[in-house]
Design an enzyme around this catalytic site. Structure first.
Site, PDB file in Angstrom:
ATOM      1  N   GLU A   1       0.823  -1.232   0.000  1.00 58.54           N
ATOM      2  CA  GLU A   1       0.000   0.000   0.000  1.00 58.54           C
ATOM      3  C   GLU A   1       0.849   1.270   0.000  1.00 58.54           C
ATOM      4  O   GLU A   1       0.601   2.197   0.791  1.00 58.54           O
ATOM      5  CB  GLU A   1      -0.965  -0.002   1.195  1.00 58.54           C
ATOM      6  CG  GLU A   1      -2.028  -1.061   1.078  1.00 58.54           C
ATOM      7  CD  GLU A   1      -3.129  -0.974   2.149  1.00 58.54           C
ATOM      8  OE1 GLU A   1      -3.023  -0.152   3.065  1.00 58.54           O
ATOM      9  OE2 GLU A   1      -4.093  -1.746   2.038  1.00 58.54           O
TER      10      GLU A   1
ATOM     11  N   GLU B   1      -5.414  -8.430  -0.378  1.00 57.58           N
ATOM     12  CA  GLU B   1      -6.102  -8.180   0.897  1.00 57.58           C
ATOM     13  C   GLU B   1      -7.573  -7.981   0.580  1.00 57.58           C
ATOM     14  O   GLU B   1      -7.919  -7.054  -0.178  1.00 57.58           O
ATOM     15  CB  GLU B   1      -5.545  -6.937   1.609  1.00 57.58           C
ATOM     16  CG  GLU B   1      -4.175  -7.151   2.210  1.00 57.58           C
ATOM     17  CD  GLU B   1      -3.694  -5.970   3.054  1.00 57.58           C
ATOM     18  OE1 GLU B   1      -4.533  -5.272   3.663  1.00 57.58           O
ATOM     19  OE2 GLU B   1      -2.468  -5.766   3.078  1.00 57.58           O
TER      20      GLU B   1
HETATM   21  O1  AHR Z   1      -5.042  -5.904   7.086  1.00 56.14           O
HETATM   22  C1  AHR Z   1      -4.930  -4.751   7.873  1.00 56.14           C
HETATM   23  C2  AHR Z   1      -4.255  -3.599   7.137  1.00 56.14           C
HETATM   24  O2  AHR Z   1      -5.061  -3.175   6.078  1.00 56.14           O
HETATM   25  C3  AHR Z   1      -2.944  -3.928   6.465  1.00 56.14           C
HETATM   26  O3  AHR Z   1      -1.873  -3.838   7.339  1.00 56.14           O
HETATM   27  C4  AHR Z   1      -2.843  -2.895   5.398  1.00 56.14           C
HETATM   28  O4  AHR Z   1      -2.131  -3.340   4.273  1.00 56.14           O
HETATM   29  C5  AHR Z   1      -4.287  -2.565   5.082  1.00 56.14           C
HETATM   30  O5  AHR Z   1      -4.526  -1.203   5.072  1.00 56.14           O
END
Ligand code: AHR
Length: 497
Positions: free
Chosen positions: A173, A292
């Site tokens: 990110e 994610e």
């Molecule tokens: O999964 C929790 C957080 O969400 C992670 O650390 C990040 O990559 C995202 O913003």
């Protein structure tokens, strides 16, 4: 009762479903690592300190890969803190989650845990505060046979054989200003390209994932991705997408149509990937790593207050959350030509299907669809054509009440259908029709849901949301008929010929 029909044809498909869409994510965050996968003090742990009950629950989820060690955590992580004799490892402040990191679990422990579970590692490197050179040192530590500094350090630490990690995320990110070392897209693209060149130079067999923008709500969405893709196209294999869903309006009808938005994100990326490939006149393909995804309400404590293994982001999931998770997976299946990797974020204790206490494990609602999809989605992804009623999905307007995906395994002559009824009041009778074949035998039907969309499993009532067997039948025309609960999921397996 609602009536719907879903048409498929085994020749009309988008290619083979990559099993890596059923992968997971483990971050040094809250109690995910410590007390989640690693808890030497628990009576439920093995001699390496790994929680046996967590291992077993994950085995049933058939995760091919687990992404590690972050997440936001990785952008300030020095991986060398987590190797070597445990008593010599430094205790650090974790910048991302304001916690205390003891480094008792590091790269070698993660690899040992992967070997124990049969899961392959997907490693993320620090491209926030870390450099491409430090990232390539980690690759050397993991993958090179010996005879060079970092590979020899691994051997000295008792791990003769290389770990052979195939998939590498180039940071996390990096578009987000919450990220340590956040930079503009152009700068990140240069870092990512440098890292990919060095890393692929050390081990040509690896694949790399560049950071995409971190969500559709971000101003960076697609602009960031385009810059990175145009600059790094020949050096990367995947661009990452992240998405967390939440019922922020408190409107279940709206939330249960979340699949519409998930499809949109995947289709945005499909279009962008085609566009950049065209502009570059490249033969090479870059795919989507949706590394994610989950439901996350983000209304919980995110500051670890300097504690080790604080209780952070321990979401409790209900039925509607589980049905949204099912729609993520259906969308990944329907876009099998684009989505090659996807990671449920996360696997235990932190926004996760599993919650631990020292002597127990709670299996949450979202666990069940994930197990079911991972068990049964095999082979080709067939393209659905739906005839179904719509329902009022709040601000999303009129949305199809049925969400459907189907896999076809040519070798065994079987299909698996994944059907979500988004409507909360009326069950749905779904007729499945195959244009070029007939259903001949129902192999299994499993349903989840019906009734209260807010029903959740708790320590007091751990089995409130669990799947149950149901019936389906084949009519004279060779169509399969099944009833999907309201709201709910039905997963049907059948033989076809
Ligand atoms: O999964 C929790 C957080 O969400 C992670 O650390 C990040 O990559 C995202 O913003």
């Amino acid at each position: 009762m609602l009536q719907a029909k879903a048409y498929f044809d085994t020749h009309h498909h988008v290619g083979v479903i990559d099993q890596r869409i059923f992968s997971g994510f483990l971050e040094h965050l809250g109690r995910a690592v410590y007390e989640g996968v690693y808890d030497p003090e628990s009576p439920l742990s093995d001699e390496q300190g790994f929680r046996r009950d967590v291992l077993e629950a994950l085995r049933a989820m058939r995760m091919p890969l687990v992404r590690y060690p972050g997440g936001n955590f990785v952008s300030c992580y020095d991986w060398t803190d987590g190797i070597g004799p445990r008593e010599q490892r430094p205790v650090r402040v974790d910048y991302a989650w304001k916690s205390r990191e003891t480094n008792q679990f590091g790269t070698d422990e993660f690899m040992a845990w992967c070997q124990e579970t049969g899961i392959a590692p997907m490693m993320a490197v620090n491209l926030g505060t870390g450099t491409p050179k430090e990232a390539s040192a980690l690759l050397e530590y993991c993958n090179l046979p010996g005879g060079t500094y970092w590979a020899d350090r691994r051997i000295q630490n008792g791990h003769e054989q290389p770990y052979d990690v195939r998939l590498w995320c180039l940071g996390n990110e990096m578009d987000g200003d919450w990220q340590a070392g956040h930079v503009p897209a152009e700068v990140y693209a240069q870092r990512a390209k440098a890292a990919a060149i060095i890393m692929k130079g050390l081990d040509a067999s690896i694949e790399t994932v560049a950071c995409g923008s971190s969500g559709r709500g971000m101003s960076t969405y697609l602009h960031w991705d385009r810059t990175v893709l145009e600059y790094c196209w020949e050096n990367i294999d995947y661009i990452s997408a992240h998405r967390y869903s939440e019922n922020r309006r408190g409107d279940s009808a709206w939330f249960l149509a979340e699949g519409v938005e998930i499809d949109r994100v995947v289709e945005d990326y499909a279009a962008l990937l085609n566009y950049v490939r065209g502009v570059k006149r490249s033969q090479k393909r870059v795919y989507l790593s949706f590394d994610e995804w989950n439901v996350w309400y983000k209304n919980m404590e995110m500051d670890g207050k300097g504690e080790s293994a604080p209780h952070l982001l321990e979401e409790v999931y209900n039925l509607e959350d589980a049905l949204v998770c099912a729609q993520y997976l259906s969308s990944f299946i329907r876009h099998a030509d684009v989505v090659k990797v996807a990671c449920l974020a996360q696997i235990v204790n932190v926004i996760a299907p599993l919650l631990t206490k020292r002597d127990g494990l709670l299996v949450q609602s979202i666990y069940y669809p994930i197990v079911s999809f991972a068990q049964h989605a095999r082979g080709l992804s067939l393209v659905p054509a739906l005839e179904c009623p719509t329902y009022k999905a709040g601000e999303r307007g009129d949305v199809a009440a049925l969400d459907a995906a189907m896999s076809y395994d040519e070798a065994s002559g079987t299909v698996a259908a994944f059907l979500v009824n988004r409507e909360q009041r009326q069950e749905m009778r779904v007729v499945l029709s195959l244009g070029d074949q007939r259903f001949c035998e129902v192999l299994s039907v499993e349903v989840l849901g019906g009734g209260d969309a807010k029903a959740a499993n708790t320590w007091e009532e751990p089995k409130r949301v669990t799947p149950r067997s149901a019936e389906a039948h084949v009519n004279e025309a060779g169509e399969l008929i099944v009833t999907v609960p309201a709201p709910g999921l039905a997963v049907v397996r059948a033989r076809v010929s």
